[in-house]
Design a protein around this motif. Structure first.
Motif, short mmCIF file in Angstrom:
data_model
loop_
_atom_site.label_atom_id
_atom_site.label_comp_id
_atom_site.label_asym_id
_atom_site.label_seq_id
_atom_site.Cartn_x
_atom_site.Cartn_y
_atom_site.Cartn_z
N THR A 157 2.96 5.95 -2.89
CA THR A 157 4.14 6.65 -3.37
C THR A 157 4.11 6.80 -4.88
O THR A 157 4.44 7.87 -5.41
N GLN A 158 3.70 5.76 -5.58
CA GLN A 158 3.60 5.84 -7.04
C GLN A 158 2.54 6.85 -7.46
O GLN A 158 2.74 7.61 -8.41
N LEU A 159 1.42 6.88 -6.76
CA LEU A 159 0.36 7.83 -7.10
C LEU A 159 0.75 9.27 -6.77
O LEU A 159 0.31 10.21 -7.44
N HIS A 204 0.83 -1.21 0.00
CA HIS A 204 0.00 0.00 0.00
C HIS A 204 0.86 1.26 0.00
O HIS A 204 0.54 2.24 -0.68
N ILE A 205 1.96 1.25 0.77
CA ILE A 205 2.86 2.40 0.78
C ILE A 205 3.46 2.62 -0.61
O ILE A 205 3.54 3.76 -1.09
N THR A 219 -6.80 9.30 -3.09
CA THR A 219 -7.63 9.28 -1.89
C THR A 219 -7.99 7.86 -1.49
O THR A 219 -7.91 7.49 -0.32
N GLN A 220 -8.37 7.07 -2.46
CA GLN A 220 -8.73 5.68 -2.18
C GLN A 220 -7.52 4.88 -1.68
O GLN A 220 -7.62 4.10 -0.73
N ALA A 221 -6.36 5.10 -2.29
CA ALA A 221 -5.16 4.38 -1.87
C ALA A 221 -4.75 4.78 -0.45
O ALA A 221 -4.36 3.93 0.36
N CYS A 222 -4.88 6.05 -0.13
CA CYS A 222 -4.55 6.51 1.23
C CYS A 222 -5.52 5.96 2.26
O CYS A 222 -5.13 5.60 3.38
N THR A 223 -6.78 5.86 1.89
CA THR A 223 -7.78 5.29 2.79
C THR A 223 -7.49 3.82 3.06
O THR A 223 -7.58 3.36 4.21
N LEU A 224 -7.13 3.07 2.03
CA LEU A 224 -6.79 1.66 2.20
C LEU A 224 -5.54 1.50 3.07
O LEU A 224 -5.49 0.62 3.94
N LEU A 225 -4.54 2.36 2.85
CA LEU A 225 -3.33 2.30 3.66
C LEU A 225 -3.63 2.59 5.12
O LEU A 225 -3.17 1.89 6.02
N GLN A 226 -4.45 3.60 5.35
CA GLN A 226 -4.80 3.96 6.73
C GLN A 226 -5.54 2.81 7.42
O GLN A 226 -5.23 2.46 8.57
N ALA A 227 -6.48 2.21 6.74
CA ALA A 227 -7.24 1.11 7.33
C ALA A 227 -6.33 -0.09 7.63
O ALA A 227 -6.44 -0.71 8.70
N THR A 228 -5.42 -0.39 6.73
CA THR A 228 -4.51 -1.51 6.93
C THR A 228 -3.58 -1.26 8.11
O THR A 228 -3.34 -2.16 8.94
N VAL A 229 -3.05 -0.05 8.20
CA VAL A 229 -2.14 0.27 9.30
C VAL A 229 -2.88 0.25 10.64
O VAL A 229 -2.35 -0.25 11.65
N LEU A 230 -4.10 0.75 10.67
CA LEU A 230 -4.88 0.72 11.91
C LEU A 230 -5.19 -0.70 12.35
O LEU A 230 -5.10 -1.03 13.54
#
Length: 131
Positions: free
Chosen positions: A21-23, A16-17, A33-44
């Motif tokens: 980073t690519q985006l 996800h990171i 926005t969608q990629a950041c939301t997925l990253l946040q959910a995974t990290v949480l």
């Protein structure tokens, strides 16, 4: 939680990171926005699992190093997102200043002749001339 589960969760987080980073390197990406939301959910989710299992004390040294590397990558990604947000805010305020309260009424007072924002600022206005 075993070391394999931690490793697999870290693989997902690192993927996800990498995607975020690519985006961020693309000038106009709608999927950021969608990629950041997925990253946040995974990290949480990973953070909750680590807290529940109290694995931090039983983690071996290579895994701790990988956790630190992932934390640094998250921090770097966050900094890039903040920089991009600042650039976007600056560009937006150049086009449409937030200080104007009336949409169609003529401006009065300081900088009345500027209908739009500008990247540069004037030093002042000449209200009258004298010899």
């Amino acid at each position: 939680m075993s070391s394999r589960q931690i490793q697999s969760n870290l693989d997902i987080i690192e993927a996800h990171i990498h995607q975020v980073t690519q985006l961020l390197q693309q000038p106009a990406s709608a999927d950021l926005t969608q990629a950041c939301t997925l990253l946040q959910a995974t990290v949480l989710d990973f953070s909750r699992l680590m807290q529940q299992e109290l694995v931090a004390q039983a983690v071996d040294i290579p895994l701790k190093l990988r956790l630190h590397k992932t934390a640094f990558a998250l921090s770097s990604c966050r900094e890039h997102l903040l920089r991009r947000a600042a650039l976007t805010q600056s560009a937006l305020s150049t086009l449409m200043p937030a200080t104007r309260s009336d949409t169609y009424a003529p401006a009065t007072g300081g900088y009345a002749r500027q209908p739009y924002g500008s990247a540069g600022r004037q030093s002042g206005e000449f209200r009258m001339t004298s010899a």
